[in-house]
Each structure stands twice: as C-alpha cells, then as structure tokens.
Motif scaffolding. Structure first.
Motif, short mmCIF file in Angstrom:
data_model
loop_
_atom_site.label_atom_id
_atom_site.label_comp_id
_atom_site.label_asym_id
_atom_site.label_seq_id
_atom_site.Cartn_x
_atom_site.Cartn_y
_atom_site.Cartn_z
N VAL A 210 0.59 -3.59 2.14
CA VAL A 210 0.80 -2.69 2.97
C VAL A 210 0.52 -1.48 1.79
CG1 VAL A 210 2.02 -1.22 4.47
CG2 VAL A 210 2.37 -3.50 4.73
N LYS A 211 0.88 -0.98 1.06
CA LYS A 211 0.73 0.47 -0.10
C LYS A 211 -0.40 0.40 -0.01
CE LYS A 211 5.57 0.41 -1.17
NZ LYS A 211 6.72 0.63 -2.59
N ALA A 212 -1.24 -0.50 -0.49
CA ALA A 212 -2.45 -0.29 -1.02
C ALA A 212 -3.10 -0.11 0.35
CB ALA A 212 -2.70 -1.47 -1.31
N LEU A 292 -8.66 -11.21 -2.42
CA LEU A 292 -8.13 -10.91 -3.88
C LEU A 292 -6.93 -11.54 -3.56
CD1 LEU A 292 -8.58 -7.81 -1.51
CD2 LEU A 292 -9.70 -8.27 -4.01
N ALA A 293 -6.71 -11.57 -5.12
CA ALA A 293 -5.50 -12.56 -5.66
C ALA A 293 -4.37 -12.00 -6.53
CB ALA A 293 -5.67 -13.73 -5.85
N LEU A 294 -2.86 -11.55 -6.52
CA LEU A 294 -2.77 -11.34 -7.79
C LEU A 294 -2.89 -11.84 -8.69
CD1 LEU A 294 0.11 -9.01 -8.01
CD2 LEU A 294 0.81 -10.83 -7.55
N SER A 314 -0.54 -1.02 -6.60
CA SER A 314 -1.06 -0.69 -5.34
C SER A 314 -2.40 0.30 -5.28
CB SER A 314 0.17 -0.27 -3.97
OG SER A 314 0.47 1.51 -4.74
N GLU A 315 -2.17 1.10 -6.18
CA GLU A 315 -3.91 1.84 -6.47
C GLU A 315 -4.63 0.75 -6.67
OE1 GLU A 315 -0.92 2.67 -8.40
OE2 GLU A 315 -0.03 3.90 -6.99
N ASP A 316 -4.99 -0.27 -7.82
CA ASP A 316 -5.34 -1.34 -8.09
C ASP A 316 -6.29 -2.15 -7.02
OD1 ASP A 316 -7.30 -2.60 -10.34
OD2 ASP A 316 -5.81 -4.09 -9.91
N LEU A 317 -5.20 -2.47 -5.93
CA LEU A 317 -4.88 -2.87 -5.66
C LEU A 317 -6.18 -2.54 -3.90
CD1 LEU A 317 -4.94 -5.57 -3.26
CD2 LEU A 317 -2.90 -5.16 -2.55
N ALA A 318 -5.15 -1.23 -3.59
CA ALA A 318 -6.62 -0.33 -2.71
C ALA A 318 -8.32 -0.21 -3.27
CB ALA A 318 -5.99 0.81 -2.95
N GLU A 319 -8.38 -0.32 -4.94
CA GLU A 319 -9.78 -0.19 -5.26
C GLU A 319 -10.21 -1.26 -5.11
OE1 GLU A 319 -11.23 0.63 -9.84
OE2 GLU A 319 -9.68 1.28 -9.10
N LYS A 320 -9.54 -2.38 -4.95
CA LYS A 320 -10.43 -3.85 -5.01
C LYS A 320 -10.84 -3.51 -3.07
CE LYS A 320 -9.76 -4.87 -9.28
NZ LYS A 320 -8.82 -5.48 -9.82
#
Length: 380
Positions: A210-212, A292-294, A314-320
């Motif tokens: 959610v944050k991402a 997209l997987a952790l 959240s920053e890295d996931l948002a970027e992906k």
C-alpha cells in the motif's frame, strides 16, 4: 496403496494451499488406482457428499477457534483413520505433529508436511510461537519422514534439527480467462490494476505494498483480495489509506473470481516472506502474471528469472511498480517466462509423480532403514 490425508479443511479446495495440494494429489492418485481418504472439517462443505472425483472424503467435527480448530479436527480424524487399515497416514501442518505420536507408537507409517515457518507469523503470541517450534522438533521424531515444500525449508530442518527431509513442492495449473465478464462485478477493466491475493497478515506485507503504491504515478488501481479469519487491527490500519486508487475486496471465494482477477491484472504483487513454496505465488505464475515478489529465499527459489524481485522497502517496490507502468512492453516477456516456470518444475502431474514415488519408498521402509536418499533416487 491406501493413503489417508489429514490436517486440511478438506476437499474440494476452497481456501488455501494445503487444501489445493490435498485435492490435486488425491484426485490424481485415485485416478491412478490408489485408494485415497481425505479428512476435512464438518460444516465446511456439503457433509452429505462422501466421494469427490473418486476420493473418499470424511467430514469430522472440530472445536472452532484460531488455536483449537486444526488440532481438534486432526486428533479426531486420527482416531477415525486408525480403524481404516491404511498403508500411509499423510499429515499436513506442523501444528499436528504431536498427534503423530499415536500412529508412531502403533507402528503405523506416518509422514508429515511441515509447510513454512509458522512460528514467525506475527499473529502468534509467545505461546503460539513456542508451540510451533516445539511441534517442528516433534515432526522430526514422530514420523517416518518429513516433507519440505521448498529447498529453503529443507535446509532449515537440516541446520536446526539435523534432520533431512524430502523436498516436494506445491504445484499449479496453467489457466486462462474463461469468464471475463466477472470483472464487471468489481467495476474493473483488463490491465487497469495491480493485484494482491493473500491473507492480510503482517508477514505478507500488504502494508508495504500500500505504501509503495501510494508513491506510484499512475491512474491504475491497486486491488487487494483477502482478509483474516480473526479480528485484525492490521487490516483496519490498512484500510485507513486515503489513496482512492486502492481498493479492498475482502475475501473472494466465488468460483472463478480469483482466477479472472489474476488473469486480467496489470501485475501481481507477492509480499509473503514466511512460508516455503507459496501456492499463491505459483498460481500467479500459472495465470501468466507479471509478478513482483519480495526478495526472500523462498520466493527467489520459485521465481528465478520469471518475475521481478523487490527489496523489503516501499521505495524499492514503488520504483519497480513505476518501471512496469512506464514500460508496459516488458509484461509479455514476463508472462511467457511465468508460464514456462510452472511447466518446468511445478505442474501437478510432476508433483503427483513425486508423491507417488515417495509413498512407494515409504511403503518399502526405505527411510526407516536409513537408506541414503540420493542412493534411493538413483536406484528407483
């Protein structure tokens, strides 16, 4: 062989990975001529049905409750199965390992699938965490053999308990959309949303997702399907987001609905970090999702190059996520890779082949006699 499967909610599967596994392997083993009994929970299905696709099913009572339900149902099932003269008792879920002392003392062949590292789930308090660690140890004592569903879990049992186990993963089907009109019930268009289908528990990291997504510049939505089978402050906090693009569907149980939501999503986000080979991740690959997987060992083992791994931020996931939004052409490549990944290692036919051979080896007393597993495989 006559095989009994205990410790699940029963079949047909309409809940989780254990149930799906029980259904897939029991039906296929029955088709191959084996006699299979599956024990489930009374009231979860039509209790009047005694057979499902050639599989004998039993509906056994249980004490309802987060702590009591699984254990009480498996205990009562065990008493019932001991009168059935089966060749192998296959128990699912580490929590049930103390019950395995009963058939173990009676000299019955019993194997247990330990699944993931349940004690790491944040929903458990001190007692729950310690019970699951205690149950892990018992699973290595009161069974002919432990089944691990990922190489990561196998390594864990080797390191922590000095116990080898047999690696047999879960499987998935390759499926395509057959009822696209289902999307209309949710007001969605194909390719218009990122998708999450998971129990909403802290270790599945929906809060991070959610944050991402709140940081991603897109008119697409984030659609989250799932809930918890107990009152959850975690879910309440998730739903406090002010981002109108984020939608919570709650648990989705209608037949075919999860499949259609998968098949038409823009990308699937998998944040689970505790389990072994996660059935939800395999399903996503089988539907041809861009995943997209952790980045944890269990997920990396499954994904290889068939998806995009993200760090626990959240920053890295948002970027992906932003990368996928800005580069839609990459989705077709990942879709092909996802399907090929299932065909390579995770078809239910392959998984059932492995179970059938494993049960034959148990019947032959191979593990009790301490036969080296590599030598057993070589000579089988």
């Amino acid at each position: 062989m006559k095989i009994a499967i205990l410790g699940t909610r029963g079949v047909p599967a309409n809940y989780g990975g254990f149930e799906t596994c029980a259904e897939e392997i029991s039906v296929e083993l029955a088709r191959r001529g084996h006699e299979v009994l599956v024990y489930g929970r009374k009231g979860n299905y039509n209790d009047q049905e005694n057979y499902y696709k050639g599989v004998r099913i039993y509906h056994i009572p249980r004490l309802k409750g987060k702590v009591t339900e699984t254990f009480s149902n498996t205990l009562l099932s065990m008493f019932h199965v001991l009168a059935q003269k089966v060749d192998i008792i296959y128990v699912m879920n580490t929590a049930n390992s103390p019950i395995c002392i009963i058939p173990w003392l009676l000299g019955k062949r019993v194997v247990i699938n330990v699944d993931g590292l349940e004690w790491r789930r944040k929903k458990w308090g001190w007692f729950g965490r310690n019970y699951y660690q205690f149950a892990e140890r018992l699973s290595t004592i009161f069974s002919d053999r432990v089944i691990s569903d990922s190489m990561g879990i196998r390594d864990y049992y080797l390191e922590r308990y000095k116990t080898d186990s047999t690696f047999i993963a879960y499987g998935a089907q390759i499926e395509q959309s057959t009822r696209p009109e289902i999307l209309q019930e949710y007001g969605l268009e194909p390719g218009s949303y990122f998708f999450v289908a998971s129990r909403l528990e802290p270790e599945n990291n929906a809060d991070l997702t959610v944050k991402a997504f709140e940081k991603v510049k897109t008119d697409k939505q984030l659609v989250i399907a799932g809930g918890a089978n107990y009152k959850s402050s975690f879910i309440k906090n998730l739903e406090k987001t002010t981002d109108k693009r984020i939608r919570f569907l709650g648990p989705v149980y209608k037949e075919g609905h999860i499949k259609e939501l998968h098949c038409h999503c823009y990308a699937y986000v998998h944040g689970n970090e505790v389990g072994g080979t996660n059935p939800a991740l395999l399903k996503a690959l089988g539907y041809g999702n861009t995943v997209l997987a952790l980045d944890v060992p269990f997920n990396a083992e499954v994904i290889k190059d068939a998806g995009i791994m993200y760090q626990r931020s959240s920053e890295d996931l948002a970027e992906k996520m932003q990368f996928l939004v800005d580069n839609p052409y990459v989705r077709s490549t990942f879709s092909t890779k996802a399907i090929n990944r299932i065909l390579e290692d995770y078809t239910w036919t392959k998984i059932t082949d492995e179970y059938e051979q494993f049960f034959k080896d148990v019947m032959a007393g191979a593990f009790k006699k301490g036969v080296n597993e590599k030598e057993l495989i070589r000579t089988s």
